[in-house]
Write a protein that holds these residues in place. Structure first.
Motif, PDB file in Angstrom:
ATOM      1  N   ARG A  24       0.835  -1.197   0.000  1.00  0.00           N
ATOM      2  CA  ARG A  24       0.000   0.000   0.000  1.00  0.00           C
ATOM      3  C   ARG A  24       0.878   1.258   0.000  1.00  0.00           C
ATOM      4  O   ARG A  24       2.072   1.190   0.308  1.00  0.00           O
ATOM      5  CB  ARG A  24      -0.916   0.004   1.231  1.00  0.00           C
ATOM      6  N   PRO A  25       0.296   2.421  -0.322  1.00  0.00           N
ATOM      7  CA  PRO A  25       1.083   3.659  -0.301  1.00  0.00           C
ATOM      8  C   PRO A  25       1.786   3.855   1.043  1.00  0.00           C
ATOM      9  O   PRO A  25       1.192   3.671   2.094  1.00  0.00           O
ATOM     10  CB  PRO A  25       0.030   4.745  -0.546  1.00  0.00           C
ATOM     11  N   GLY A  26       3.061   4.203   0.971  1.00  0.00           N
ATOM     12  CA  GLY A  26       3.860   4.417   2.174  1.00  0.00           C
ATOM     13  C   GLY A  26       4.613   3.185   2.641  1.00  0.00           C
ATOM     14  O   GLY A  26       5.458   3.282   3.539  1.00  0.00           O
ATOM     15  N   GLN A  60      18.920  -6.189  11.708  1.00  0.00           N
ATOM     16  CA  GLN A  60      19.388  -4.860  12.096  1.00  0.00           C
ATOM     17  C   GLN A  60      18.277  -3.815  12.058  1.00  0.00           C
ATOM     18  O   GLN A  60      18.194  -2.952  12.938  1.00  0.00           O
ATOM     19  CB  GLN A  60      20.521  -4.427  11.177  1.00  0.00           C
ATOM     20  N   HIS A  61      17.419  -3.896  11.055  1.00  0.00           N
ATOM     21  CA  HIS A  61      16.448  -2.819  10.833  1.00  0.00           C
ATOM     22  C   HIS A  61      14.996  -3.213  11.090  1.00  0.00           C
ATOM     23  O   HIS A  61      14.148  -2.336  11.210  1.00  0.00           O
ATOM     24  CB  HIS A  61      16.571  -2.308   9.395  1.00  0.00           C
ATOM     25  N   ARG A  72       9.154  -6.191  14.737  1.00  0.00           N
ATOM     26  CA  ARG A  72       7.827  -6.797  14.664  1.00  0.00           C
ATOM     27  C   ARG A  72       6.826  -5.969  15.445  1.00  0.00           C
ATOM     28  O   ARG A  72       7.057  -5.605  16.595  1.00  0.00           O
ATOM     29  CB  ARG A  72       7.873  -8.223  15.236  1.00  0.00           C
ATOM     30  N   ARG A  73       5.708  -5.669  14.807  1.00  0.00           N
ATOM     31  CA  ARG A  73       4.596  -4.991  15.456  1.00  0.00           C
ATOM     32  C   ARG A  73       3.329  -5.804  15.199  1.00  0.00           C
ATOM     33  O   ARG A  73       3.353  -6.788  14.472  1.00  0.00           O
ATOM     34  CB  ARG A  73       4.433  -3.561  14.933  1.00  0.00           C
ATOM     35  N   ALA A  74       2.234  -5.359  15.758  1.00  0.00           N
ATOM     36  CA  ALA A  74       0.994  -6.124  15.654  1.00  0.00           C
ATOM     37  C   ALA A  74       0.543  -6.288  14.211  1.00  0.00           C
ATOM     38  O   ALA A  74      -0.033  -7.314  13.842  1.00  0.00           O
ATOM     39  CB  ALA A  74      -0.104  -5.436  16.463  1.00  0.00           C
ATOM     40  N   ASP A  75       0.803  -5.290  13.374  1.00  0.00           N
ATOM     41  CA  ASP A  75       0.322  -5.342  11.991  1.00  0.00           C
ATOM     42  C   ASP A  75       1.430  -5.616  10.975  1.00  0.00           C
ATOM     43  O   ASP A  75       1.278  -5.335   9.791  1.00  0.00           O
ATOM     44  CB  ASP A  75      -0.402  -4.050  11.622  1.00  0.00           C
ATOM     45  N   GLY A  76       2.556  -6.163  11.443  1.00  0.00           N
ATOM     46  CA  GLY A  76       3.590  -6.543  10.486  1.00  0.00           C
ATOM     47  C   GLY A  76       4.985  -6.153  10.904  1.00  0.00           C
ATOM     48  O   GLY A  76       5.238  -5.811  12.064  1.00  0.00           O
ATOM     49  N   VAL A  77       5.890  -6.200   9.943  1.00  0.00           N
ATOM     50  CA  VAL A  77       7.289  -5.858  10.179  1.00  0.00           C
ATOM     51  C   VAL A  77       7.513  -4.416   9.758  1.00  0.00           C
ATOM     52  O   VAL A  77       7.098  -4.011   8.662  1.00  0.00           O
ATOM     53  CB  VAL A  77       8.232  -6.778   9.369  1.00  0.00           C
ATOM     54  N   TYR A  78       8.187  -3.666  10.612  1.00  0.00           N
ATOM     55  CA  TYR A  78       8.477  -2.264  10.317  1.00  0.00           C
ATOM     56  C   TYR A  78       9.984  -2.044  10.236  1.00  0.00           C
ATOM     57  O   TYR A  78      10.769  -2.743  10.886  1.00  0.00           O
ATOM     58  CB  TYR A  78       7.867  -1.344  11.373  1.00  0.00           C
ATOM     59  N   ASN A  79      10.357  -1.065   9.441  1.00  0.00           N
ATOM     60  CA  ASN A  79      11.748  -0.648   9.312  1.00  0.00           C
ATOM     61  C   ASN A  79      12.038   0.388  10.385  1.00  0.00           C
ATOM     62  O   ASN A  79      11.488   1.496  10.352  1.00  0.00           O
ATOM     63  CB  ASN A  79      11.973  -0.070   7.907  1.00  0.00           C
ATOM     64  N   LYS A  80      12.892   0.045  11.331  1.00  0.00           N
ATOM     65  CA  LYS A  80      13.187   0.954  12.439  1.00  0.00           C
ATOM     66  C   LYS A  80      13.852   2.238  11.950  1.00  0.00           C
ATOM     67  O   LYS A  80      13.730   3.290  12.596  1.00  0.00           O
ATOM     68  CB  LYS A  80      14.102   0.261  13.450  1.00  0.00           C
ATOM     69  N   SER A 113      13.345   3.826   8.868  1.00  0.00           N
ATOM     70  CA  SER A 113      12.414   4.717   8.164  1.00  0.00           C
ATOM     71  C   SER A 113      11.081   4.866   8.864  1.00  0.00           C
ATOM     72  O   SER A 113      10.339   5.814   8.610  1.00  0.00           O
ATOM     73  CB  SER A 113      12.166   4.189   6.749  1.00  0.00           C
ATOM     74  N   GLY A 114      10.751   3.915   9.741  1.00  0.00           N
ATOM     75  CA  GLY A 114       9.455   3.915  10.401  1.00  0.00           C
ATOM     76  C   GLY A 114       8.333   3.370   9.537  1.00  0.00           C
ATOM     77  O   GLY A 114       7.167   3.369   9.944  1.00  0.00           O
TER      78      GLY A 114
END
Length: 424
Positions: A86-88, A135-136, A139-147, A149-150
């Protein structure tokens, strides 16, 4: 070496004329099927050849569903949307690829993140992927995030470079550990696959069926580019490979004019998921609801369906695909033997893989030798080209995050593609 190479290629193709990198072969039912479509007047996206082509591709690849599109980029765009991009969002992919891989991510409103390749495959490295996520990744409730870039990392997108399968077992292990959907860019890999329960290095005299073993290693010093006599392997009916494009949630193929078979322009989405297949067909047909005469659409769709005319050409080409793959593997064996005799490294298929050898590739000593080779070969009428410009070197992707890309940069300065058209 340059002069010997040009003479060798001219001997293969038996011509003094210009030798292209890859041209199609039309020696089957192409004219008959095309005339049939013209006579029927059903030349657009409605017609029996589209359905038959989809069914035959699904059968050949061992996929439950195949959905035909106007080109491989359109297929990849829709596959990424269906995978949840999705966008972003961000999508992890490789810097060694054709620009369409990254453009499809951008069409979804996402951004590519570039991770290094494995020199044995020229495809996304599971070691580099794991290191990046360690490294980056978070894990969050709705998926994997890049620490860094956020942003959410929505998918992983490996590409099977020149038809050589990536290390799919390693990549799947990493993706599953991080609950990361995988979409395969198998645009170049129709006819390529990976064996699961079979040993390699078994000799055979059948060069047309030959595979070449290679070591999988992240280091540029030990790669799938070999200058020794190849070990030959012959698959049989009990050891059919799992086809590229069928490992991930979705996969895509391309039938561009330069691919192993062509529809003129075309692509295909592969999936085993019934609902994703239904959505793919709906989205690529302008999201039109079935009705005898009404034009009703329930969401923003795309005019991406393959025309019947193109599918007819593709079906005739598909009938010849086994012969094309065998011929290309025989050609690769000739290049490998020439490389062994002349001290030149030639790309060989990875361990436990069966490649279509869409484009053969040489590994030269450095950038200076690469450029000198390209200048000489092309001046002599034997087409050769370098690896694509690395994606983060392009202005529209220069800002994107990447790891060190050590192998990618090493390969970009040395790899050249050489004539690989089917020759019988």
């Amino acid at each position: 070496m340059f002069e010997r190479f040009v003479g060798f290629v001219r001997e293969i193709y038996q011509t003094d004329a210009f030798i292209p990198l890859h041209e199609p072969r039309f020696s089957g039912n192409e004219k008959r099927y095309l005339n049939d479509v013209i006579d029927s007047t059903f030349v657009s996206s409605v017609g029996p050849y589209v359905t038959e082509f989809e069914n035959k591709i699904a059968e050949y690849c061992g996929a439950k569903h195949a959905v035909a599109t106007v080109n491989g980029t359109a297929a990849l765009h829709v596959a990424l949307l269906l995978a949840g991009v999705r966008p972003g969002d961000e999508v992890i992919t490789q810097a060694v690829t054709f620009v369409a891989t990254c453009n499809a991510i951008h069409y979804c409103g996402g951004e590519p993140v570039f991770v290094d390749v494995d020199c044995a495959t020229l495809g996304l490295s599971p070691v580099a992927l794991a290191a990046f996520l360690e490294q980056h990744g978070e894990r969050r409730a709705d998926g994997v995030y890049n620490k860094t870039s956020g942003k959410r990392i929505a998918a992983c997108l490996p590409m099977h470079t020149f038809g050589h399968p990536c290390d799919m077992a390693g990549l799947l292990d990493v993706c599953e550990a991080h609950d990361l959907p995988m979409v395969e860019d198998a645009a170049e890999a129709l006819g390529s696959g990976i064996f699961h329960d079979v040993g390699r290095n078994q000799p055979t005299a059948a060069a047309a069926e030959a595979g070449v073993s290679g070591k999988s290693n992240l280091s540029p010093e030990t790669s799938g580019l070999a200058n020794s006599e190849p070990h030959l392997f012959q698959p049989n009916e009990l050891t059919k490979p799992k086809h590229c494009g069928t490992f991930g949630k979705l996969g895509v193929l391309s039938f561009n004019g330069n691919k192993i078979i062509t529809t003129g322009g075309g692509g295909m989405i592969l999936t085993d998921d019934d609902d994703l297949a239904r959505q793919a067909k709906h989205l690529t047909t302008t999201a039109k609801l079935a009705h005898a005469w009404k034009f009703e659409h329930d969401q923003i769709g795309f005019n991406y369906r393959m025309p019947n005319l193109n599918a007819a050409l593709g079906l005739a080409q598909l009938e010849q695909l086994p012969a094309f793959v065998a011929a290309k593997r025989k050609l690769a064996a000739r290049y490998l033997a020439w490389g062994a005799a002349n001290g030149v490294s030639v790309l060989q298929e990875p361990e436990a893989a069966c490649a279509n050898y869409w484009l053969n590739a040489l590994m030269l000593d450095d950038l200076a030798q690469r450029d000198a080779f390209l200048a000489y070969s092309n001046a002599q009428g034997v087409m050769a080209r370098p690896l694509w410009e690395l994606m983060p070197n392009l202005p529209m992707y220069r800002h994107c995050q990447c790891d060190g890309l050590e192998n990618s940069r090493h390969l970009a300065e040395r790899v050249v593609n050489v004539p690989s058209s089917v020759v019988f």
